[in-house]
Design an enzyme around this catalytic site. Structure first.
Site, short mmCIF file in Angstrom:
data_model
loop_
_atom_site.label_atom_id
_atom_site.label_comp_id
_atom_site.label_asym_id
_atom_site.label_seq_id
_atom_site.Cartn_x
_atom_site.Cartn_y
_atom_site.Cartn_z
N CYS A 20 0.84 -1.20 0.00
CA CYS A 20 0.00 0.00 0.00
C CYS A 20 0.88 1.25 0.00
O CYS A 20 1.48 1.59 1.03
CB CYS A 20 -0.92 -0.01 1.21
SG CYS A 20 -1.93 1.48 1.33
N CYS A 70 -0.46 4.14 2.27
CA CYS A 70 -0.27 3.90 3.71
C CYS A 70 1.19 4.08 4.10
O CYS A 70 1.49 4.69 5.12
CB CYS A 70 -0.68 2.49 4.10
SG CYS A 70 -2.14 1.85 3.28
N ASP A 71 2.10 3.51 3.32
CA ASP A 71 3.50 3.43 3.75
C ASP A 71 4.46 4.35 3.00
O ASP A 71 5.60 4.54 3.46
CB ASP A 71 3.99 1.97 3.60
CG ASP A 71 3.17 1.03 4.46
OD1 ASP A 71 2.73 1.46 5.55
OD2 ASP A 71 2.95 -0.12 4.05
#
Ligand code: NAP
Length: 308
Positions: free
Chosen positions: A130, A133-134
């Protein structure tokens, strides 16, 4: 006893919820984690009509507001299985047993694992599925993206705005991603596209990813690349284990054009079913058809409405 239980709160499930509420069906939507589905972690959506550019989370907030504004009941639970008792569907869930006349499965799909050495060991320690997200953890650091579909190419472009350098590694010479995504990747100064290579291993130091080993599929030549992050986007697996209906070899639920599965009263919509195109726009269409057909099934016990 509900008329309809929708399992999954992504674009297909929320659309089905909107249509079901407007049809005055006693409806429950069950979601495992958070409403919005996979698309909610997409940085930007540029092909959903009416929204030239909107974040995945922003678009899904609008879907959620719309559905909840119509009074859609949402329960957070894990569905373990669905049993059929006569014409009633009985769901075993983490929140107890639930019953409905009809079910729409709209559980979507999850990123596929590649199975490369080091992948499992370093997941969450540099290996990610992701970018939204990261990605922020890799500001001004080199990263690798593996894959050649829309997700890989699109997320490589997103990551290029954060990372110092993005190596986009694809196993073939031709990308399957949309041309517009490819053009953006090709014109980004800090994306190096490496075709005809596969990821062989992810190596780390001190528990964090430091290098990715890739191999040329034609010459077998090995190359070791400094990368603090490895983002893997090699396709998706449907979330369909809990439902016993006919599926294709990839586990995607087989439906007809009315979104009916092999079990009467169980419908499927969106990325969890066999479909030629996995987009928000198509998931929305699936959700609308599934709710419409579920209503016909509930009212008539069978489908009397023929698709035009
Ligand atoms: P995808 O389209 O299935 O692409 C997966 C990619 O991973 C392919 O390029 C494939 O290579 C590669 N791959 C698969 N197994 C591999 C392996 N073992 N080793 C190396 N590479 C491997 O998956 P996706 O990109 O996640 O997209 C899923 C669906 O969502 C698609 O229908 C896509 O169109 C849609 N989507 C659309 C957008 C958009 O903005 N329109 C954004 C994201 C996703 P090959 O090409 O050689 O098979």
């Amino acid at each position: 006893m509900y008329d309809l239980i929708i399992i999954g709160g992504g674009p297909a499930g929320l659309t089905a919820g909107i249509y079901a509420q407007r049809s005055r069906l006693k409806t429950l939507l069950i979601e495992k984690q958070m409403l919005g589905g996979q698309i909610a972690v997409s940085d930007v959506i540029e092909n959903y009509p009416g929204f030239p550019s909107i974040s995945g989370a922003g678009l899904m907030e609008k879907f959620e507001e719309h559905a909840k504004g119509l009074g859609l009941e949402v329960k957070y639970a894990d569905v373990y299985n669905i049993a059929v008792e006569g014409s009633t569907k009985v769901l075993k869930t983490s929140e107890g047993e639930l019953r409905a006349k009809a079910i729409i499965v709209a559980t979507g799909a999850k990123p596929r694992r590649l199975g490369a050495p080091g992948e499992k060991e370093y997941t969450g320690k540099g290996v990610s599925y992701c970018a939204t997200c990261d990605g922020p953890f890799f500001r001004k650091l080199p990263v690798m993206v593996v894959g050649g579909g829309d997700t890989a190419v699109k997320e490589a472009v997103y990551l290029s705005k954060l990372a110092s350098k993005v190596y986009l590694v694809h196993r073939r010479e031709k990308f399957r991603a949309e041309k517009m995504h490819q053009e953006k990747a090709e014109s980004a100064a800090n994306i190096e596209i490496i075709k005809s290579h596969v990821l062989k291993e992810i190596k780390g130091e001190g528990g964090l990813v430091k290098k990715a080993v890739i191999q040329n599929v034609n010459t077998s030549e090995i190359r070791e690349i400094d990368a603090e992050g490895v983002f893997i986007f090699v396709g998706i697996n449907p979330t369909t284990d809990f439902v016993d209906v006919e599926k294709d070899e990839g586990g995607f639920i087989k439906t007809n054009q009315k979104m009916e599965t092999s079990v009467p009263g169980i419908f499927a919509a969106g990325d969890c079913r066999t479909t030629p195109l996995l987009q928000v726009a198509t998931a929305v269409g699936d959700g609308a058809i599934a709710a419409y057909m579920a209503e016909a099934y509930i009212e008539n016990g069978e489908l009397v409405t023929e698709c035009p």
